[in-house]
Scaffold this motif. Structure first.
Motif, PDB file in Angstrom:
ATOM      1  N   VAL A 399       0.831  -1.207   0.000  1.00 19.71           N
ATOM      2  CA  VAL A 399       0.000   0.000   0.000  1.00 19.71           C
ATOM      3  C   VAL A 399       0.867   1.259   0.000  1.00 19.71           C
ATOM      4  O   VAL A 399       0.621   2.204  -0.765  1.00 19.71           O
ATOM      5  N   LEU A 400       1.887   1.303   0.846  1.00 23.65           N
ATOM      6  CA  LEU A 400       2.752   2.473   0.875  1.00 23.65           C
ATOM      7  C   LEU A 400       3.513   2.620  -0.440  1.00 23.65           C
ATOM      8  O   LEU A 400       3.660   3.722  -0.974  1.00 23.65           O
ATOM      9  N   ALA A 401       3.974   1.504  -1.001  1.00 28.87           N
ATOM     10  CA  ALA A 401       4.690   1.554  -2.279  1.00 28.87           C
ATOM     11  C   ALA A 401       3.796   2.106  -3.385  1.00 28.87           C
ATOM     12  O   ALA A 401       4.217   2.964  -4.174  1.00 28.87           O
ATOM     13  N   ASP A 402       2.561   1.638  -3.451  1.00 25.61           N
ATOM     14  CA  ASP A 402       1.636   2.125  -4.477  1.00 25.61           C
ATOM     15  C   ASP A 402       1.317   3.607  -4.273  1.00 25.61           C
ATOM     16  O   ASP A 402       1.197   4.368  -5.237  1.00 25.61           O
ATOM     17  N   THR A 403       1.178   4.013  -3.018  1.00 22.11           N
ATOM     18  CA  THR A 403       0.909   5.413  -2.717  1.00 22.11           C
ATOM     19  C   THR A 403       2.063   6.298  -3.167  1.00 22.11           C
ATOM     20  O   THR A 403       1.863   7.378  -3.746  1.00 22.11           O
ATOM     21  N   LEU A 404       3.282   5.828  -2.919  1.00 22.00           N
ATOM     22  CA  LEU A 404       4.463   6.587  -3.342  1.00 22.00           C
ATOM     23  C   LEU A 404       4.560   6.653  -4.863  1.00 22.00           C
ATOM     24  O   LEU A 404       4.863   7.711  -5.432  1.00 22.00           O
ATOM     25  N   ARG A 405       4.301   5.548  -5.542  1.00 16.61           N
ATOM     26  CA  ARG A 405       4.353   5.555  -7.012  1.00 16.61           C
ATOM     27  C   ARG A 405       3.381   6.582  -7.582  1.00 16.61           C
ATOM     28  O   ARG A 405       3.724   7.317  -8.518  1.00 16.61           O
ATOM     29  N   GLN A 406       2.185   6.624  -7.034  1.00 20.09           N
ATOM     30  CA  GLN A 406       1.214   7.585  -7.528  1.00 20.09           C
ATOM     31  C   GLN A 406       1.665   9.017  -7.250  1.00 20.09           C
ATOM     32  O   GLN A 406       1.517   9.903  -8.105  1.00 20.09           O
ATOM     33  N   PHE A 407       2.236   9.248  -6.076  1.00 17.22           N
ATOM     34  CA  PHE A 407       2.741  10.570  -5.708  1.00 17.22           C
ATOM     35  C   PHE A 407       3.830  11.006  -6.690  1.00 17.22           C
ATOM     36  O   PHE A 407       3.837  12.145  -7.180  1.00 17.22           O
ATOM     37  N   LEU A 408       4.747  10.096  -7.013  1.00 17.60           N
ATOM     38  CA  LEU A 408       5.847  10.407  -7.924  1.00 17.60           C
ATOM     39  C   LEU A 408       5.329  10.614  -9.343  1.00 17.60           C
ATOM     40  O   LEU A 408       5.792  11.521 -10.061  1.00 17.60           O
ATOM     41  N   PHE A 409       4.382   9.788  -9.759  1.00 20.07           N
ATOM     42  CA  PHE A 409       3.808   9.915 -11.100  1.00 20.07           C
ATOM     43  C   PHE A 409       3.126  11.276 -11.255  1.00 20.07           C
ATOM     44  O   PHE A 409       3.274  11.946 -12.277  1.00 20.07           O
ATOM     45  N   LEU A 411       3.881  13.955  -9.926  1.00 20.77           N
ATOM     46  CA  LEU A 411       4.891  15.013  -9.986  1.00 20.77           C
ATOM     47  C   LEU A 411       5.903  14.785 -11.107  1.00 20.77           C
ATOM     48  O   LEU A 411       6.977  15.385 -11.116  1.00 20.77           O
ATOM     49  N   GLN A 412       5.546  13.897 -12.043  1.00 21.94           N
ATOM     50  CA  GLN A 412       6.321  13.684 -13.274  1.00 21.94           C
ATOM     51  C   GLN A 412       7.768  13.274 -13.015  1.00 21.94           C
ATOM     52  O   GLN A 412       8.700  13.758 -13.661  1.00 21.94           O
ATOM     53  N   VAL A 413       7.937  12.365 -12.079  1.00 19.70           N
ATOM     54  CA  VAL A 413       9.271  11.850 -11.775  1.00 19.70           C
ATOM     55  C   VAL A 413       9.680  10.818 -12.830  1.00 19.70           C
ATOM     56  O   VAL A 413       8.849  10.051 -13.325  1.00 19.70           O
ATOM     57  N   GLU A 414      10.962  10.802 -13.158  1.00 20.81           N
ATOM     58  CA  GLU A 414      11.497   9.840 -14.116  1.00 20.81           C
ATOM     59  C   GLU A 414      11.093   8.416 -13.740  1.00 20.81           C
ATOM     60  O   GLU A 414      11.004   8.080 -12.557  1.00 20.81           O
ATOM     61  N   ASP A 415      10.885   7.589 -14.756  1.00 18.04           N
ATOM     62  CA  ASP A 415      10.377   6.236 -14.553  1.00 18.04           C
ATOM     63  C   ASP A 415      11.472   5.270 -14.125  1.00 18.04           C
ATOM     64  O   ASP A 415      11.863   4.359 -14.865  1.00 18.04           O
ATOM     65  N   ALA A 418      16.304   3.188 -14.679  1.00 18.05           N
ATOM     66  CA  ALA A 418      16.598   3.068 -16.112  1.00 18.05           C
ATOM     67  C   ALA A 418      16.475   4.417 -16.807  1.00 18.05           C
ATOM     68  O   ALA A 418      17.210   4.709 -17.766  1.00 18.05           O
ATOM     69  N   ALA A 419      15.573   5.259 -16.324  1.00 19.72           N
ATOM     70  CA  ALA A 419      15.351   6.568 -16.939  1.00 19.72           C
ATOM     71  C   ALA A 419      16.477   7.556 -16.648  1.00 19.72           C
ATOM     72  O   ALA A 419      16.555   8.608 -17.297  1.00 19.72           O
ATOM     73  N   VAL A 420      17.343   7.255 -15.676  1.00 21.06           N
ATOM     74  CA  VAL A 420      18.480   8.136 -15.399  1.00 21.06           C
ATOM     75  C   VAL A 420      19.804   7.480 -15.808  1.00 21.06           C
ATOM     76  O   VAL A 420      20.872   7.899 -15.391  1.00 21.06           O
ATOM     77  N   GLU A 458      17.125  -3.703  -8.653  1.00 21.51           N
ATOM     78  CA  GLU A 458      16.453  -4.234  -9.844  1.00 21.51           C
ATOM     79  C   GLU A 458      14.976  -3.834  -9.857  1.00 21.51           C
ATOM     80  O   GLU A 458      14.426  -3.458 -10.894  1.00 21.51           O
ATOM     81  N   ALA A 459      14.336  -3.884  -8.692  1.00 17.54           N
ATOM     82  CA  ALA A 459      12.924  -3.515  -8.604  1.00 17.54           C
ATOM     83  C   ALA A 459      12.707  -2.029  -8.843  1.00 17.54           C
ATOM     84  O   ALA A 459      11.577  -1.606  -9.163  1.00 17.54           O
ATOM     85  N   SER A 460      13.763  -1.236  -8.716  1.00 14.37           N
ATOM     86  CA  SER A 460      13.656   0.219  -8.892  1.00 14.37           C
ATOM     87  C   SER A 460      14.021   0.675 -10.294  1.00 14.37           C
ATOM     88  O   SER A 460      13.978   1.886 -10.580  1.00 14.37           O
ATOM     89  N   MET A 461      14.362  -0.253 -11.173  1.00 14.07           N
ATOM     90  CA  MET A 461      14.703   0.132 -12.553  1.00 14.07           C
ATOM     91  C   MET A 461      13.518   0.786 -13.262  1.00 14.07           C
ATOM     92  O   MET A 461      13.681   1.696 -14.068  1.00 14.07           O
ATOM     93  N   LYS A 462      12.314   0.338 -12.952  1.00 10.32           N
ATOM     94  CA  LYS A 462      11.106   0.915 -13.534  1.00 10.32           C
ATOM     95  C   LYS A 462      10.074   1.078 -12.426  1.00 10.32           C
ATOM     96  O   LYS A 462       9.856   0.159 -11.634  1.00 10.32           O
ATOM     97  N   LEU A 463       9.428   2.242 -12.381  1.00  9.87           N
ATOM     98  CA  LEU A 463       8.478   2.521 -11.300  1.00  9.87           C
ATOM     99  C   LEU A 463       7.030   2.289 -11.699  1.00  9.87           C
ATOM    100  O   LEU A 463       6.225   1.837 -10.895  1.00  9.87           O
TER     101      LEU A 463
END
Length: 464
Positions: A399-409, A411-415, A418-420, A458-463
């Motif tokens: 739940v916290l991970a999904d909440t953070l992903r939505q927060f970052l999305f 605010l247009q954070v790089e995916d 891999a995106a950096v 590895e899990a952080s390569m794509k959000l």
């Protein structure tokens, strides 16, 4: 009489065998011996700079320097800021109050050991009696290091750098007063005794951590945040977010080992504790309410002022509790940067901004740590907007991970990494760059192996 002698003998034996840490003994023991009974700490202490907050409060700094009796002030900033209103406001106050000063404006954004040494050399060549830092965390941290080594001219650079990269020696000598004027709403460096830099030989970040180097005064003037570009505001805010989340979920102070044999050995980062919790949790509430507004509208003074205060709140929280995996893993992400260019930053070198390098791993990290303190992870998720009424404790991490992903999305954070510029081929180097960060990674509430770190990268390569 023989019976009395036997009792005295037994008592002396017990005294010699007893734990000699202050928690269990009234005897004084000097030396580096570890606590023989208690292996974890039993106390925590709070330390923070004095903070002055208010719109336009920078105009008071000249009077502060007069009050300190300053005769020769070192003002540190960077090339970009040297042309902007925050520095101009401070220089006007110094001139108005007749304060003699010299400006060092060669601070590197995301400083290195080389850039630290250049600033230290500048400080050593003059007899400065007060230091002033006007800028973000890079400027304030550089100024802390310059003050430290100018006051310890015979010290080797690695003497005070955190082990295992440096020797981690305690700082026992007095430093000059340092006034910090933060211009970003992120690092909280104006409140802490920490200075972070890239150690180029290892391509990893490390730092100096001691209450002795924290600023004497932090002058928090929210008008300075209006000069922050949008992406700088976003990345600075992500640092506040992770400071709050990591300190709130850190290993509790009374589970941190070892038990220090002397109070001087108690680290600045002590683990989560009841006082830091208040600051960290409040900072998280402010981030949830104001960060998106602060990023989307540079003229929103209420939002940007609130984020400036949130940075202070989180700084007091993590400055005493510490951070853990997001920050520990961020250091090699920033240190191994290849070609990534960061929007909104006037630099000529590749850069993954600190706040971005920290937040990209946050969904994976908090999914990993949640089983150790699910209630705190759920509390954080709820503060950030999640509906947790029907959520099971076992699902706190997801739940916290999904909440953070939505927060970052939003605010247009790089995916993801891999995106950096990173790929799975870089994971071994990123893991190796994390291992020396034990000062912070050991505060993770959940133990971890190199394989665990590899899986998190590895899990952080794509959000998304």
């Amino acid at each position: 009489m023989a019976g009395r002698d036997r009792v005295v003998h037994l008592l002396r034996q017990l005294e010699r065998a007893a734990c000699r840490c202050p928690a269990h003994s009234n005897t004084y023991h000097q030396g580096a011996a570890t606590c023989s009974v208690r292996t974890t700490d039993y106390a925590f202490e709070m330390a923070s700079s004095n903070i002055r907050y208010g719109a336009g409060v920078s105009r008071e700094i000249g009077m502060d320097l007069q009050n300190l009796g300053a005769r020769n002030v070192c003002l540190m900033t960077d090339k970009n800021l040297s042309r902007l209103p925050p520095v101009n406001a401070v220089l006007e106050s110094l001139a108005k109050n007749g304060v003699k000063y010299k400006v060092y404006d060669s601070v590197r954004v995301e400083p290195t050991d080389s850039s630290f040494k250049d600033a230290i050399s500048f400080a050593k060549n003059e007899s400065f009696d007060v230091f002033v830092a006007v800028g973000g965390g890079s400027v304030i941290d550089t100024c802390k290091a310059a003050n430290l080594y100018a006051c310890h001219p015979d010290a080797d650079f690695l003497d005070f750098v955190n082990a295992p990269i440096g020797k981690g020696k305690p700082i026992t000598g007095a430093l000059k007063p340092l006034i910090a004027v933060p211009t970003t709403a992120g690092t909280g460096s104006e409140t802490t005794g920490v200075a972070i830099f890239d150690y180029e030989p290892l391509k990893a970040k490390t730092g100096i951590a001691s209450r002795a180097i924290r600023p004497t005064l932090g002058i928090v003037d929210p008008t300075h945040t209006l000069s922050m570009p949008t992406r700088v505001a976003a990345n600075s805010g992500f640092d506040v977010l992770c400071h709050a989340l990591e300190s709130y979920t850190a290993l509790p102070y009374d589970q941190r080992s070892p038990c220090p044999p002397n109070p001087i050995s108690r680290p600045a980062y002590q683990g989560s504790n009841p006082i830091s919790d208040v600051w960290s949790r409040h900072a998280l509430n402010v981030v949830a309410k104001y960060m998106k507004r602060a990023v989307r509208d540079p003229e929103d003074l209420e939002a940007r002022s609130s984020m400036h205060l949130a940075s202070v709140f989180a700084g007091i929280g993590f400055g005493n509790a510490g951070v853990h995996l997001c920050h520990g893993m961020s250091y090699p992400i920033a240190g191994n940067v290849k070609t990534h260019t960061a929007k909104g930053y006037s630099v000529e070198h590749p850069l993954v901004p600190h706040g971005l390098s920290v937040v990209l791993t946050s969904p994976a990290v908090f999914s990993f740590t949640a089983p150790m303190c699910p209630e705190r992870h759920l509390d954080a998720a709820e503060i950030l907007g999640a509906d947790i009424r029907q959520v099971k404790r076992a699902d706190a991490g997801a739940v916290l991970a999904d909440t953070l992903r939505q927060f970052l999305f939003d605010l247009q954070v790089e995916d993801g990494l891999a995106a950096v510029g990173y790929s799975k081929d870089d994971v071994p180097a990123l893991v190796q760059g994390t291992i020396p960060q034990e000062r912070v990674t050991k505060l993770s509430p959940r133990g971890h192996t190199e394989d665990d770190l590899a899986e998190l990268f590895e899990a952080s390569m794509k959000l998304y």
